[in-house]
Enzyme design. Structure first.
Site, short mmCIF file in Angstrom:
data_model
loop_
_atom_site.label_atom_id
_atom_site.label_comp_id
_atom_site.label_asym_id
_atom_site.label_seq_id
_atom_site.Cartn_x
_atom_site.Cartn_y
_atom_site.Cartn_z
CG HIS A 75 44.98 31.96 66.14
ND1 HIS A 75 44.84 30.90 64.77
CD2 HIS A 75 44.26 33.05 65.36
CE1 HIS A 75 44.12 31.50 63.84
NE2 HIS A 75 43.84 32.71 64.32
CG ASP A 77 44.14 27.35 66.91
OD1 ASP A 77 44.61 28.78 67.19
OD2 ASP A 77 42.80 27.03 67.21
CG ASP A 108 42.62 32.22 60.17
OD1 ASP A 108 43.11 32.73 61.20
OD2 ASP A 108 41.39 31.76 59.96
CD GLU A 142 40.55 32.67 66.39
OE1 GLU A 142 39.79 33.84 66.15
OE2 GLU A 142 40.77 31.81 65.57
N1 BES Z 1 40.84 34.96 61.62
C1 BES Z 1 39.64 34.59 61.77
C2 BES Z 1 38.47 35.73 61.98
C3 BES Z 1 38.39 36.46 60.95
C4 BES Z 1 38.26 36.36 59.41
C5 BES Z 1 38.41 38.02 60.93
C6 BES Z 1 37.96 37.11 58.43
C7 BES Z 1 38.32 39.00 59.72
C8 BES Z 1 37.98 38.20 58.66
C9 BES Z 1 39.49 33.59 62.97
O1 BES Z 1 40.33 32.78 63.11
C10 BES Z 1 38.08 32.96 62.96
O2 BES Z 1 38.03 32.13 62.16
N2 BES Z 1 37.27 33.22 63.75
C11 BES Z 1 35.93 32.30 64.13
C12 BES Z 1 35.61 32.62 65.38
C13 BES Z 1 34.99 31.15 65.93
C14 BES Z 1 35.87 29.93 65.85
C15 BES Z 1 34.68 31.52 67.50
C16 BES Z 1 34.88 33.19 63.13
O3 BES Z 1 34.69 34.12 62.87
O4 BES Z 1 34.15 32.35 62.53
MN MN Z 2 42.53 33.63 62.60
#
Ligand code: BES
Ligand code: MN
Length: 458
Positions: A75, A77, A108, A142
């Site tokens: 992603h 963003d 990220d 995302e």
């Molecule tokens: N990359 C992260 C998810 C993540 C973080 C997976 C740390 C494993 C370890 C992703 O960008 C994220 O922050 N996802 C959000 C989803 C939400 C915005 C729908 C989350 O997990 O809060």
């Molecule tokens: Mn992410």
């Protein structure tokens, strides 16, 4: 060659302020999208920009339809950068300090994308005809819950007749120990607005007969957990599965004790849900979490007021086999039922996604019928990581969510190999986000072997 200096490449990518949540960053979104488009073109991909109601999705392809077909997801963003005053250097002016590159989105998810692309550039330089068909999906929503991605998958699933997805958007415990992520928690996001009197009232003139909406929100919220720390919503745990023995064994390999974890968090103590220790509960257990609660006077000093409204924002993290829609209805119903009749409540579900698990091919419980490419990718990744990082990866579920990984499985039938490249020290979603340059270099070497292995003779 654009990929001769991957750190400079990441720095350029991360200098585009692509905050998807805030429409005032539209230019940063366009800048990041154009930037990654040019990188993909340089790698020989043909790139399409698929419009959505918010931020376009990039769909890029290379290779012959007869070759094994891999999807790579990322992603472009990032999360908002505030509070800005807590950054050591400005979030969108990336800076290398020590062995890290600092900037919003460095870890990220822009850094991991540069890792994959640099590895691919090196492999393609050695073998321009690499017999591997690759479809890149780089989305821009995302960090706001991927509202357009499901619709995109429905429309474009024919173009995703692949064998698997490769993703690096998850974490590892430290730069020496890499995790292959075998599961992600699902998510349900809700917001409840409690309404009492038509306007704010003098709490002396009207206090007594009026049911204060802040009391209603407090009582309802307090009712949502029991004394053991479990979620007190009937049916919430009905479909929760227990982790496999091999998962508990893998967790024992994690180079972190509960004490160290508590020290990192900095809280006085932990309260994991019953049956789990803290390291287990973040991976194997579901949650109901209050993310924001408010209403009434928030300023200095006191104000004698009965506020007209109060609100709470809640997210639940889900584990297999909980379903997003079912849990959303159960929590919504519990809030509505428990709200006292003197106050009205409106609950809206604002986002979600189902949990995801993949059993590594060969582990107990695996079907044996995984796609040949997925089997190959898991063993290639295990070997390549052991080689580059000096220790074998741990296969472990993660507490975070990437809701579209479940959608890719559900709609396109694709399982994912998730290789965790960021660490807790990377400050995801927080000030001073950074990406570790040592991981970047070692992971790039590992991904070179993975791509070469996937394209190799069967
Ligand atoms: N990359 C992260 C998810 C993540 C973080 C997976 C740390 C494993 C370890 C992703 O960008 C994220 O922050 N996802 C959000 C989803 C939400 C915005 C729908 C989350 O997990 O809060
Ligand atoms: Mn992410």
């Amino acid at each position: 060659m654009a990929f001769d200096d991957p750190v400079a490449e990441l720095s350029a990518y991360a200098s585009h302020p692509s905050v998807s949540a805030d429409s005032s960053f539209a230019q940063g979104m366009t800048g990041a999208r154009h930037y990654v488009t040019s990188l993909l073109r340089e790698l020989g991909f043909s790139v399409e920009t698929i419009e959505t109601p918010m931020h376009p999705i990039l769909l890029a392809t290379r290779g012959d339809p007869s070759w094994p077909h891999l999807v790579v997801y990322g992603h472009y963003d990032v999360q908002p950068a505030d509070p800005l005053d807590l950054w050591t250097s400005p979030p969108f002016e990336p800076e290398v300090r020590g062995d890290r590159l600092y900037g919003r989105g460095a870890a990220d998810n822009k850094g991991p994308q540069i890792v994959h692309m640099t590895a691919l550039a090196r492999v393609l330089q050695r073998n321009p005809e690499l017999p591997l068909r690759i479809t890149y999906l780089i989305e821009g929503e995302e960090e706001v819950g991927s509202p357009s991605f499901k619709g995109f998958l429905e429309r474009y699933k024919d173009r995703l007749d692949a064998e698997m997805v490769l993703v690096s958007d998850t974490g590892s415990p430290n730069p020496e120990q890499i995790v292959i992520t075998t599961g992600l928690r699902g998510l349900v996001a809700l917001e409840a607005r409690f309404k009492g009197p038509a306007m704010d009232l003098h709490s002396g003139v009207h206090g007594g007969p009026v049911f204060n909406p802040l009391r209603a929100v407090s009582e309802v919220c307090a009712s949502l957990h029991d004394e053991e720390g479990n979620v007190a919503v009937p049916g919430f745990y009905d479909e929760v599965s227990v982790p496999a023995d091999w998962e508990r064994d893998e967790l024992l390999k994690m180079p972190q004790t509960e004490e160290e974890y508590l020290g990192f968090i900095g809280a006085p103590g932990f309260k994991p849900s019953s049956g789990y220790n803290s390291l287990e509960s973040v991976r194997f257990g579901p949650t109901l979490e209050f993310n924001g609660i408010g209403g009434g006077y928030q300023g200095e000093g006191s104000k004698t007021v009965i506020p007209s409204e109060a609100f709470v924002k809640i997210t639940c993290r889900l584990v297999p086999n909980q379903k997003e829609g079912v849990i959303a209805s159960l929590v919504k119903a519990a809030i509505e039922e428990r709200c006292p009749p003197e106050v009205s409540v409106e609950v809206s579900v604002t986002g979600g996604g189902d949990p995801y698990v993949v059993i590594p091919p060969g582990k107990p419980g695996s079907s044996g019928e995984e796609s040949p490419l997925l089997k190959r990718a898991f063993s290639a990744a295990e070997q390549a990581i052991a080689q580059s990082f000096g220790s074998s990866p741990i296969f472990m579920r993660e507490g975070g969510s990437i809701p579209i990984i479940g959608d890719l499985k559900e709609i396109a039938g694709l399982d994912s190999l998730l290789i965790g490249l960021f660490t807790p020290a990377d400050n995801l979603h927080a000030p001073d986000e950074s990406f570790h340059l040592g991981i970047m270099e070692k992971a790039t070497t590992a991904f070179e072997s993975i791509f070469e292995d996937l394209a190799g003779p069967t």
